[in-house]
Write an enzyme that holds these catalytic residues in place. Sequence first.
Site, short mmCIF file in Angstrom:
data_model
loop_
_atom_site.label_atom_id
_atom_site.label_comp_id
_atom_site.label_asym_id
_atom_site.label_seq_id
_atom_site.Cartn_x
_atom_site.Cartn_y
_atom_site.Cartn_z
N HIS A 92 4.48 -19.31 30.39
CA HIS A 92 3.12 -18.78 30.62
C HIS A 92 2.09 -19.89 30.49
O HIS A 92 1.19 -20.03 31.33
CB HIS A 92 2.89 -17.64 29.61
CG HIS A 92 1.52 -17.04 29.60
ND1 HIS A 92 1.28 -15.72 29.93
CD2 HIS A 92 0.31 -17.56 29.25
CE1 HIS A 92 -0.02 -15.47 29.80
NE2 HIS A 92 -0.63 -16.56 29.39
N GLU A 93 2.22 -20.72 29.44
CA GLU A 93 1.25 -21.80 29.22
C GLU A 93 1.40 -22.89 30.27
O GLU A 93 0.39 -23.46 30.73
CB GLU A 93 1.42 -22.42 27.82
CG GLU A 93 1.35 -21.46 26.64
CD GLU A 93 0.16 -20.53 26.65
OE1 GLU A 93 -0.83 -20.81 27.35
OE2 GLU A 93 0.23 -19.50 25.97
N HIS B 148 -0.48 -22.00 33.28
CA HIS B 148 -1.92 -22.30 33.16
C HIS B 148 -2.21 -23.75 33.54
O HIS B 148 -3.18 -24.02 34.26
CB HIS B 148 -2.40 -22.08 31.72
CG HIS B 148 -2.73 -20.65 31.36
ND1 HIS B 148 -3.65 -19.90 32.05
CD2 HIS B 148 -2.28 -19.85 30.36
CE1 HIS B 148 -3.76 -18.70 31.48
NE2 HIS B 148 -2.92 -18.65 30.45
N GLN C 238 -7.47 -23.21 29.70
CA GLN C 238 -8.22 -22.01 29.31
C GLN C 238 -9.52 -22.34 28.59
O GLN C 238 -10.41 -21.50 28.51
CB GLN C 238 -7.36 -21.13 28.40
CG GLN C 238 -6.17 -20.51 29.13
CD GLN C 238 -5.30 -19.73 28.18
OE1 GLN C 238 -4.46 -20.29 27.50
NE2 GLN C 238 -5.53 -18.42 28.11
N GLY D 250 -0.52 -18.49 21.94
CA GLY D 250 -0.46 -19.73 22.71
C GLY D 250 -1.80 -19.99 23.36
O GLY D 250 -2.61 -19.07 23.51
N CYS E 273 -2.86 -12.09 28.11
CA CYS E 273 -3.43 -13.44 28.22
C CYS E 273 -4.85 -13.41 27.69
O CYS E 273 -5.62 -12.50 28.01
CB CYS E 273 -3.43 -13.89 29.69
SG CYS E 273 -4.10 -15.54 29.94
N LEU E 274 -5.21 -14.41 26.90
CA LEU E 274 -6.57 -14.48 26.36
C LEU E 274 -7.61 -14.64 27.47
O LEU E 274 -8.77 -14.31 27.26
CB LEU E 274 -6.68 -15.64 25.36
CG LEU E 274 -5.84 -15.47 24.07
CD1 LEU E 274 -5.88 -16.76 23.25
CD2 LEU E 274 -6.33 -14.29 23.26
O1 GNR Z 1 -1.60 -14.41 22.95
C1 GNR Z 1 -0.87 -14.32 23.93
N1 GNR Z 1 0.13 -13.41 23.93
C2 GNR Z 1 1.12 -13.35 24.89
C3 GNR Z 1 1.93 -12.22 24.92
C4 GNR Z 1 2.95 -12.11 25.84
C5 GNR Z 1 3.17 -13.13 26.72
C6 GNR Z 1 2.38 -14.26 26.72
C7 GNR Z 1 1.36 -14.37 25.80
S1 GNR Z 1 0.37 -15.81 25.77
C8 GNR Z 1 -1.11 -15.17 25.13
C9 GNR Z 1 -2.11 -16.27 24.87
C10 GNR Z 1 -2.51 -16.90 26.19
O2 GNR Z 1 -3.21 -16.38 27.00
N2 GNR Z 1 -1.97 -18.04 26.47
O3 GNR Z 1 -2.22 -18.62 27.64
NI NI Z 2 -2.66 -17.06 29.02
#
Ligand code: GNR
Ligand code: NI
Length: 171
Positions: free
Chosen positions: A134-135, A138, A51, A46, A92-93
């Site tokens: 999660h997104e 952000h 980001q 995601g 999270c990236l």
């Molecule tokens: O790549 C991603 N893996 C992930 C794994 C577990 C819970 C949430 C995520 S999202 C993350 C990519 C990201 O940072 N999205 O904002």
């Molecule tokens: Ni993230």
Amino acid sequence: MAILDILHYPDSRLHTVAKPVAQVDDRIRQLVKDMAQTMYDAPGIGLAATQVNVHERVIVIDLSEEQNKLLVLINPEIVWQSEAAQTYEEGCLSVPGVFETVKRAAEIRVRALDEQGQTQEIEADGLLAVCIQHEMDHLNGKVFVEKLSMLKQSRIKNKLQKQKREAATTA
Ligand code: GNR
Ligand code: NI
């Protein structure tokens, strides 16, 4: 197409609250393409526009192995969420190398526009529900580590600052 730079925690720009997209036009469709390419390249499941330092309410998600099931959510709203919660070990990236357990709603229903500007409604559970929440955090200027204790947050900040120093000296 372009691979965009991903902001890393702690960066104050990750705390910007994104603005709604007024019109789903070619500019937004280009942003979606670039975000998808950036997510696939990382690789991640995601990515929120926040980001890549674009503060508009755009999310891309793809949980498939083959990277061929892109989900685009523009101006997403949670219209229902279960009382039941689930925990998941999130990454999270924008917080590379950190994985921590986070608790969120187990099931959600989300209304959003797709890249054609059409309204779609999605029901999600499991990893998809985790990822959408999660997104959306952000877009609201929140990074998952902010759900953890202050002690864990400061340890994560130290770890990332150390990683940054080491990357700078070995470059
Ligand atoms: O790549 C991603 N893996 C992930 C794994 C577990 C819970 C949430 C995520 S999202 C993350 C990519 C990201 O940072 N999205 O904002
Ligand atoms: Ni993230």
